[in-house]
Design an enzyme around this catalytic site. Structure first.
Site, mmCIF file in Angstrom:
data_model
loop_
_atom_site.group_PDB
_atom_site.id
_atom_site.type_symbol
_atom_site.label_atom_id
_atom_site.label_comp_id
_atom_site.label_asym_id
_atom_site.label_seq_id
_atom_site.Cartn_x
_atom_site.Cartn_y
_atom_site.Cartn_z
ATOM 1 N N GLY A 57 52.025 54.549 246.535
ATOM 2 C CA GLY A 57 52.936 53.531 246.012
ATOM 3 C C GLY A 57 52.831 53.487 244.499
ATOM 4 O O GLY A 57 51.870 54.007 243.922
ATOM 5 N N GLN A 79 53.378 49.583 236.148
ATOM 6 C CA GLN A 79 52.356 50.629 235.965
ATOM 7 C C GLN A 79 52.833 51.746 235.041
ATOM 8 O O GLN A 79 52.022 52.521 234.546
ATOM 9 C CB GLN A 79 51.929 51.213 237.317
ATOM 10 N N CYS A 112 43.790 51.805 243.220
ATOM 11 C CA CYS A 112 44.984 51.601 242.406
ATOM 12 C C CYS A 112 45.021 52.672 241.337
ATOM 13 O O CYS A 112 44.004 52.961 240.704
ATOM 14 C CB CYS A 112 44.950 50.216 241.760
ATOM 15 N N LEU A 113 46.199 53.245 241.127
ATOM 16 C CA LEU A 113 46.331 54.298 240.122
ATOM 17 C C LEU A 113 46.063 53.758 238.719
ATOM 18 O O LEU A 113 45.749 54.534 237.815
ATOM 19 C CB LEU A 113 47.723 54.939 240.204
ATOM 20 N N HIS A 156 50.474 45.269 248.084
ATOM 21 C CA HIS A 156 49.785 45.690 246.842
ATOM 22 C C HIS A 156 50.817 45.919 245.726
ATOM 23 O O HIS A 156 50.617 45.484 244.585
ATOM 24 C CB HIS A 156 48.977 46.961 247.146
ATOM 25 N N GLU A 157 51.939 46.564 246.068
ATOM 26 C CA GLU A 157 52.969 46.850 245.045
ATOM 27 C C GLU A 157 53.662 45.574 244.586
ATOM 28 O O GLU A 157 53.905 45.396 243.385
ATOM 29 C CB GLU A 157 53.996 47.849 245.579
ATOM 30 N N HIS A 193 51.730 43.726 242.097
ATOM 31 C CA HIS A 193 51.871 44.258 240.728
ATOM 32 C C HIS A 193 53.034 43.569 240.005
ATOM 33 O O HIS A 193 52.953 43.324 238.799
ATOM 34 C CB HIS A 193 52.147 45.763 240.748
#
Ligand code: GNR
Ligand code: NI
Length: 172
Positions: free
Chosen positions: A45, A50, A94-95, A136-137, A140
Site C-alpha cells: 500500500g 508518503q 511502513c515504507l 493503515h493507508e 496516513h
C-alpha cells in the site's frame, strides 16, 4: 514515474490531508506513479502524503502469491463506513519507517467507500491483510502512523532510529 518516499519524522506525514474534489489527469498520473513506487519498493500500500502530496488518495494491492493476478486498487477520498467489533493483530511495517515492525490491533473487517480511478463510487468489505492495509493507508491521510498505536517509549525509540537514518542518508 517512481517518486521518492518520505521518511518519518516529516511534517508532511503528520498533516490531515485534503479531500480530492474532482479527478484530473494530474491526480490520475499521481495514482499511477504511486502504484509504480509501491510495487518497486516493494509494498502492499502507499498513501499520497508518503510521496509529499497531502491529498486523500491511497493505492494498495495485497495479493501476495506470485502466481495470483495482481489487484491494484486506487482510492480517492476513501472512508471506513463500518468496522467489526472483532479485531485482528498484524505485524505492521511502513515504507516511511523502514525496517521497523510492530504488532497493531485493528478491526478485522471494514466496509470502505471510495472514488475509483474512473471517478466511479465504489464500496467493498475487506478482511484480513486487505482490511489491515486499507486502515493503515487511511490513517496516513489523517496524519497517523502505525507507531502512534505503540507506547511512547517504543515510539520514541523508533523515531530516534529514523532521525539517525536520515542524518546518515543526508551525509551519503
Ligand atoms: O508494505 C507495507 N506492508 C504492510 C504490512 C503490514 C501492515 C501494513 C502494511 S502497509 C506497508 C506500506 C506502507 O507503508 N503503506 O503506507
Ligand atoms: Ni505506511
Amino acid at each position: 514515474m517512481k517518486r521518492p518516499i518520505l521518511i518519518h519524522p516529516d511534517p508532511r506525514l503528520k498533516k490531515v490531508c485534503e479531500p480530492v474534489p474532482d479527478l484530473s489527469d494530474d491526480l490520475r498520473r499521481l495514482a499511477d506513479d504511486m502504484l509504480e513506487t509501491m510495487y518497486d519498493a516493494p509494498g502492499i500500500g502507499l498513501a499520497a502524503p508518503q510521496v509529499g502530496v497531502t491529498r486523500r488518495l491511497i493505492v494498495l494491492d495485497c495479493v501476495k502469491d506470485e502466481g495470483e493476478e495482481p489487484r491494484p486498487l486506487v482510492m480517492f477520498n476513501p472512508e471506513v463506513v463500518a468496522s467489526s467489533d472483532e479485531t485482528n493483530v498484524y505485524e505492521e511495517g511502513c515504507l516511511s519507517i523502514p525496517d521497523q515492525y510492530a504488532d497493531v490491533t485493528r478491526p478485522k473487517i471494514v466496509d470502505v467507500r471510495w472514488i475509483d480511478r474512473d471517478g466511479n463510487a465504489q464500496a467493498e468489505t475487506f478482511d484480513g491483510l486487505w482490511a489491515t492495509c486499507v486502515q493503515h493507508e487511511i490513517d496516513h491521510l489523517n496524519g497517523k502512523l502505525f507507531i502512534d498505536y505503540l507506547g511512547a517509549v517504543r515510539r520514541q525509540m523508533i523515531t530516534r532510529r529514523m532521525q539517525k537514518l536520515k542524518r546518515e542518508q543526508a551525509r551519503a
